[in-house]
Design a protein around this motif. Structure first.
Motif, PDB file in Angstrom:
ATOM      1  N   ASN A 115       0.839  -1.192   0.000  1.00  0.00           N
ATOM      2  CA  ASN A 115       0.000   0.000   0.000  1.00  0.00           C
ATOM      3  C   ASN A 115       0.879   1.250   0.000  1.00  0.00           C
ATOM      4  O   ASN A 115       1.713   1.420   0.904  1.00  0.00           O
ATOM      5  CB  ASN A 115      -0.924   0.014   1.222  1.00  0.00           C
ATOM      6  N   LYS A 116       0.682   2.106  -0.979  1.00  0.00           N
ATOM      7  CA  LYS A 116       1.479   3.340  -1.028  1.00  0.00           C
ATOM      8  C   LYS A 116       1.054   4.325   0.053  1.00  0.00           C
ATOM      9  O   LYS A 116       1.790   5.255   0.367  1.00  0.00           O
ATOM     10  CB  LYS A 116       1.353   3.978  -2.412  1.00  0.00           C
ATOM     11  N   ALA A 144       1.085  -3.779   3.956  1.00  0.00           N
ATOM     12  CA  ALA A 144       1.055  -4.766   2.868  1.00  0.00           C
ATOM     13  C   ALA A 144      -0.111  -5.725   3.086  1.00  0.00           C
ATOM     14  O   ALA A 144      -0.443  -6.060   4.223  1.00  0.00           O
ATOM     15  CB  ALA A 144       2.371  -5.534   2.794  1.00  0.00           C
ATOM     16  N   VAL A 145      -0.716  -6.167   1.973  1.00  0.00           N
ATOM     17  CA  VAL A 145      -1.895  -7.046   2.061  1.00  0.00           C
ATOM     18  C   VAL A 145      -1.856  -8.091   0.950  1.00  0.00           C
ATOM     19  O   VAL A 145      -1.115  -7.977  -0.030  1.00  0.00           O
ATOM     20  CB  VAL A 145      -3.208  -6.236   1.942  1.00  0.00           C
ATOM     21  N   ASN A 146      -2.698  -9.120   1.134  1.00  0.00           N
ATOM     22  CA  ASN A 146      -3.010 -10.112   0.092  1.00  0.00           C
ATOM     23  C   ASN A 146      -1.766 -10.775  -0.503  1.00  0.00           C
ATOM     24  O   ASN A 146      -1.522 -10.720  -1.709  1.00  0.00           O
ATOM     25  CB  ASN A 146      -3.836  -9.468  -1.032  1.00  0.00           C
ATOM     26  N   GLY A 147      -0.975 -11.411   0.355  1.00  0.00           N
ATOM     27  CA  GLY A 147       0.222 -12.106  -0.113  1.00  0.00           C
ATOM     28  C   GLY A 147      -0.010 -13.597  -0.288  1.00  0.00           C
ATOM     29  O   GLY A 147      -1.107 -14.122  -0.043  1.00  0.00           O
ATOM     30  N   LYS A 170      -2.799 -12.584   4.838  1.00  0.00           N
ATOM     31  CA  LYS A 170      -3.836 -11.556   4.894  1.00  0.00           C
ATOM     32  C   LYS A 170      -3.222 -10.164   4.902  1.00  0.00           C
ATOM     33  O   LYS A 170      -3.623  -9.299   4.111  1.00  0.00           O
ATOM     34  CB  LYS A 170      -4.701 -11.749   6.136  1.00  0.00           C
ATOM     35  N   GLN A 171      -2.262  -9.935   5.790  1.00  0.00           N
ATOM     36  CA  GLN A 171      -1.669  -8.610   5.860  1.00  0.00           C
ATOM     37  C   GLN A 171      -0.369  -8.635   6.643  1.00  0.00           C
ATOM     38  O   GLN A 171      -0.098  -9.561   7.410  1.00  0.00           O
ATOM     39  CB  GLN A 171      -2.625  -7.611   6.520  1.00  0.00           C
ATOM     40  N   ILE A 172       0.430  -7.594   6.431  1.00  0.00           N
ATOM     41  CA  ILE A 172       1.657  -7.359   7.191  1.00  0.00           C
ATOM     42  C   ILE A 172       1.546  -5.954   7.765  1.00  0.00           C
ATOM     43  O   ILE A 172       1.245  -5.004   7.035  1.00  0.00           O
ATOM     44  CB  ILE A 172       2.906  -7.473   6.303  1.00  0.00           C
TER      45      ILE A 172
END
Length: 499
Positions: A115-116, A144-147, A170-172
């Motif tokens: 995500n910016k 960060a998401v969706n890895g 799911k997310q970081i």
């Protein structure tokens, strides 16, 4: 502190997380096919486990996420605590750029969308290890998401029987670490260490069971597991515990549990009467975190003062799955060998260093590295860096064997000498111990003597029993103390027997 949340992974219940082809039915584990047949015959259904993981990992940085206090493992309690860490009034968080870069790199490694723009939030709860009464985290819009993490594991005895699995990320999120509670049972008191960031890794496992096709069951959360081995044991135990409760007509309680590694069991910590109200709110002292890539980077901004996603992507090291594929393709080694090279810290670099220093086939070198070198290291309980045999020494040994200066048995003798340490090179060891191959004239004489002294074996070979030839070659090897090339000895013996 990084928190990585993995999506729920459905498992057909087995004795370990890896054994996804087993089901827990009735009072024992069965194969999936047997379980399905049992279910049809008895009208029951196998249980299916769902596991979600929250992985809390310490960021490798010199200072903390929101303060300039030093990160120092096993430092004396409360010796690396700033005013902000102690939650003194009026103190403000300062975001650590290094931690942001590490979070972005982790997200890229796990194939996440970065995500910016991400936001920080306050998560409120009252406990002694959090003097401010809230924790700074990322709840609404994490970094960060969706890895996706893809891995492979063997399902049988053969390495070729490999199964590929995927875990959803799911997310970081970046998150302030809480303090550490030190419980003194003797003094009946609890002390708090606010150094924070002392734990390298902690995992919270959320586990439930249900019948396939039905809604998820009631989950329990097993907190603060600090090793992969304990994590697997905790999941195994909790799945078994929940299935036993349900099979006996009981109800699984929504609760927080801990794993007691001595007992090999999970134990209750506290009940969860309902969803805890953390009263999330935007963190007022931290603005939105803005990241850029090469396309969106403004011209008037100092590149050293911002986070460039593309630049971090270029810095990303080669990931394990890519490394394994490259090793197989580049050197022609077997997939199982690539797994060993990657899984043993420093072994891949050692192997590649040997390959660069000799013209021998990498498929021959891999045997020396995995079977001989790794076997020696494990026997002596040494790491790769502690090895007494350097890559150059092993490369020289392999070259001597490749150039037919020594036999394979002599090469083993040289290797054993290298294991003793010292400054002697393989060439010097060969010279001092006279391990070099015999010349053709010397070998001719030994072969003739073996033929003359073993009439029975010679007669058997001439009658067509060619397997006996191996015995004669072994006798030649013994007589020469391993200083012969078996192929050349065979050629000479066949000539003398007029085969």
């Amino acid at each position: 502190m990084l928190q990585v949340s993995c999506g729920g992974c459905a498992l057909l219940l087995g004795p370990s997380v890896r054994s996804s082809q087993l089901c827990y039915v009735g009072r024992g584990w069965r194969t999936a096919s047997t379980a399905c047949k049992h279910a049809r015959d008895t009208g029951s259904l196998p249980w299916e486990g769902v596991v979600g993981l929250e992985v809390h990992a310490q960021i490798n940085s010199a200072s903390k996420l929101f303060s300039s206090s030093q990160v120092k493992f096993a430092a004396p309690p409360n010796s690396t605590v700033s005013f902000f860490d102690a939650s003194l009034p009026g103190t403000l968080p300062t975001l650590n750029k290094r931690c942001i870069e590490a979070a972005v790199m982790t997200g890229l490694a796990l194939n996440c969308a970065i995500n910016k723009k991400s936001l920080f939030d306050r998560k409120h709860y009252f406990y002694a290890d959090l003097p401010a009464g809230y924790q700074i985290t990322q709840q609404r819009l994490p970094i960060a998401v969706n890895g996706l993490l893809t891995y492979r594991y063997p399902t049988g005895k053969k390495w070729s029987d490999m199964v590929t699995k995927c875990v959803r990320i799911k997310q970081i999120q970046l998150e302030q670490d809480s303090g550490k509670s030190l419980h003194d049972d003797f003094m009946r008191q609890t002390l708090i260490d606010l150094n924070r960031a002392e734990g390298q890794l902690r995992v919270d496992a959320n586990i439930s069971v249900h019948h396939p096709g039905e809604p998820y069951g009631v989950r329990t959360e097993v907190k603060n597991i600090n090793s992969a081995r304990f994590l697997a044991r905790a999941i195994d135990y909790e799945i078994k515990r929940q299935t036993d409760i349900l099979n006996n007509g009981g109800i699984v309680q929504n609760e927080t549990r801990a794993f007691d590694y001595k007992l090999g069991a999970t134990i209750p910590m506290r009940d969860k009467e309902g969803k805890q109200d953390y009263r999330f709110m935007p963190e007022p002292n931290l603005p939105p975190l803005i990241l850029y890539d090469s396309k969106t980077l403004p011209r008037n901004i100092d590149a050293g003062q911002v986070i460039n996603i593309d630049l971090i992507k270029e810095m990303l090291p080669e990931l394990p799955n890519i490394t394994r594929e490259r090793l197989v393709e580049e050197y022609g080694i077997l997939p199982e060998h690539s797994f060993v090279l990657v899984n043993e810290d420093g072994l891949k670099e050692y192997f590649e260093a040997v390959v660069k220093m000799t013209t021998a086939d990498p498929k021959k070198i891999i045997g020396w590295v995995i079977k001989n070198l790794l076997g020696y290291l494990r026997q002596e309980n040494l790491t790769i860096k502690q090895s007494l045999i350097t890559p150059s020494a092993l490369a020289e040994l392999v070259t001597l064997l490749e150039n037919k200066v020594i036999s394979s048995s002599a090469a083993q003798q040289v290797f054993q000498e290298l294991c003793k340490g010292g400054n002697k090179t393989p060439t010097l060891i060969v010279k001092e111990k006279k391990l070099g191959l015999l010349d053709s004239e010397q070998l001719e004489g030994i072969c003739q003597k073996i033929v003359d002294e073993h009439d029975e074996e010679v007669a058997a070979i001439r009658k067509g029993n060619l397997k006996v030839m191996n015995k004669l070659i072994g006798l030649v090897q013994k007589a020469s103390k391993g200083r012969t090339d078996p192929a050349l000895a065979k050629t000479i013996l066949e000539k003398k027997l007029q085969l």
